[in-house]
Design a protein around this motif. Sequence first.
Motif, PDB file in Angstrom:
ATOM      1  N   ARG A  38       0.655  -0.915  -0.014  1.00 50.15           N
ATOM      2  CA  ARG A  38       0.102  -0.544   0.385  1.00 50.15           C
ATOM      3  C   ARG A  38       1.137   1.608  -0.134  1.00 50.15           C
ATOM      4  N   GLU A  39       2.788   1.167   1.208  1.00 51.62           N
ATOM      5  CA  GLU A  39       2.408   2.445   0.717  1.00 51.62           C
ATOM      6  C   GLU A  39       3.780   2.696  -0.390  1.00 51.62           C
ATOM      7  N   GLU A  40       3.308   1.590  -1.121  1.00 52.78           N
ATOM      8  CA  GLU A  40       4.225   1.988  -2.678  1.00 52.78           C
ATOM      9  C   GLU A  40       3.794   2.858  -3.142  1.00 52.78           C
ATOM     10  N   TYR A  41       2.312   1.665  -3.437  1.00 51.06           N
ATOM     11  CA  TYR A  41       1.498   2.001  -4.158  1.00 51.06           C
ATOM     12  C   TYR A  41       0.461   3.707  -3.921  1.00 51.06           C
ATOM     13  N   LEU A  42       0.817   4.092  -2.769  1.00 51.72           N
ATOM     14  CA  LEU A  42       0.485   5.352  -2.694  1.00 51.72           C
ATOM     15  C   LEU A  42       1.136   6.608  -3.412  1.00 51.72           C
ATOM     16  N   THR A  43       2.092   6.608  -3.409  1.00 50.92           N
ATOM     17  CA  THR A  43       2.831   7.065  -4.731  1.00 50.92           C
ATOM     18  C   THR A  43       2.611   7.304  -5.886  1.00 50.92           C
ATOM     19  N   MET A  44       2.777   5.912  -6.245  1.00 54.62           N
ATOM     20  CA  MET A  44       2.637   5.613  -7.879  1.00 54.62           C
ATOM     21  C   MET A  44       1.311   6.150  -8.371  1.00 54.62           C
ATOM     22  N   LEU A  45       0.480   6.151  -7.401  1.00 52.00           N
ATOM     23  CA  LEU A  45      -0.990   7.220  -7.915  1.00 52.00           C
ATOM     24  C   LEU A  45      -1.197   8.718  -7.921  1.00 52.00           C
ATOM     25  N   GLU A  46       0.179   8.945  -7.441  1.00 56.71           N
ATOM     26  CA  GLU A  46       0.202  10.502  -7.485  1.00 56.71           C
ATOM     27  C   GLU A  46      -0.198  10.827  -9.494  1.00 56.71           C
ATOM     28  N   ASN A  47       0.114   9.050  -9.987  1.00 56.13           N
ATOM     29  CA  ASN A  47       0.053   9.432 -11.913  1.00 56.13           C
ATOM     30  C   ASN A  47      -0.868   9.068 -12.192  1.00 56.13           C
ATOM     31  N   SER A  48      -1.444   8.982 -13.459  1.00 55.02           N
ATOM     32  CA  SER A  48      -2.986   8.681 -13.820  1.00 55.02           C
ATOM     33  C   SER A  48      -1.980   7.914 -14.830  1.00 55.02           C
ATOM     34  N   GLY A  49      -2.721   6.610 -14.971  1.00 59.61           N
ATOM     35  CA  GLY A  49      -3.074   5.594 -16.141  1.00 59.61           C
ATOM     36  C   GLY A  49      -2.264   4.534 -15.053  1.00 59.61           C
ATOM     37  N   GLY A  50      -3.253   3.302 -15.217  1.00 57.82           N
ATOM     38  CA  GLY A  50      -2.857   1.817 -14.492  1.00 57.82           C
ATOM     39  C   GLY A  50      -1.826   1.021 -15.893  1.00 57.82           C
ATOM     40  N   GLN A  51      -1.914   1.685 -17.187  1.00 59.46           N
ATOM     41  CA  GLN A  51      -0.999   0.469 -17.929  1.00 59.46           C
ATOM     42  C   GLN A  51       0.601   1.106 -17.659  1.00 59.46           C
ATOM     43  N   ASN A  52       0.324   2.340 -17.343  1.00 59.35           N
ATOM     44  CA  ASN A  52       1.264   3.205 -17.853  1.00 59.35           C
ATOM     45  C   ASN A  52       2.652   3.003 -16.271  1.00 59.35           C
ATOM     46  N   ARG A  53       1.486   2.527 -15.530  1.00 61.69           N
ATOM     47  CA  ARG A  53       2.025   1.637 -13.712  1.00 61.69           C
ATOM     48  C   ARG A  53       2.664   0.735 -14.239  1.00 61.69           C
ATOM     49  N   ILE A  54       2.873   0.091 -14.861  1.00 55.77           N
ATOM     50  CA  ILE A  54       3.017  -0.998 -14.539  1.00 55.77           C
ATOM     51  C   ILE A  54       4.307  -0.931 -15.557  1.00 55.77           C
TER      52      ILE A  54
END
Length: 235
Positions: A38-54
């Motif tokens: 969860r802690e790691e994911y919170l930072t990822m959410l600052e940018n949009s786009g699930g495919q881009n996150r992967i």
Amino acid sequence: MPAILFGSISTIADTSELQRQAFNQAFKAHGLDWDWHREEYLTMLENSGGQNRIADYADSIGQTVDAETIHRSKSEFFQNSLTESQLQPRSGVVETIQSAKIKGLKIAFVTTTAQENISLLMAALHPIIQVNDFDLITNADRIDRPKPDKAAYTFALEKLGEKPDNCIAIEDNLGGLESAISAGLDCIAFPNQNTAHHDFNRAKHLVDRLDFDDLQKFLASNSNKRSSKLYSNKL
């Protein structure tokens, strides 16, 4: 006629943890040893786009993956969770929709998620919240450029026949906030469980529950500003 524009799914029902869990299920299904805590994911959410996150995560750890295929699996897991979970509307959402309809305001759901996600969300919340509660619902197929681009809100305003200063947007993430502001809208930040720590300083106001009376005050303030501007232009 004033309009209230809800942004992503999690402005209506908080699905943020279901999303994170679906990512991890997809990773496991594709034989990856990734586990987004969860802690790691919170930072990822600052940018949009699930495919881009992967794709970005794979690059960061030096791996090559088919981000599109993994994201497709993630969407399937997420859709299953929408069907199986006991979703509830977020605080104040039902009352806001009901009061807006009574007062004759327009209600829109301005999202760039897949139509199937929207359909399953509406099915999970039925009959508390229904499709016909909204004057407009957008989806990924109707918008050329996803948020944080302004295209979703520009499209919605055009379809509703409204000007930005006659509406207010409600968003739960920074990409949505940027999209609304870029389209000329004032935005109320309504963070979800996993975006509460983000910096929403560009929002008009930050809330943890919706209150229709407060939203009306913001709309009235916008209307007064518009009237003053028109008067000044005439002088």
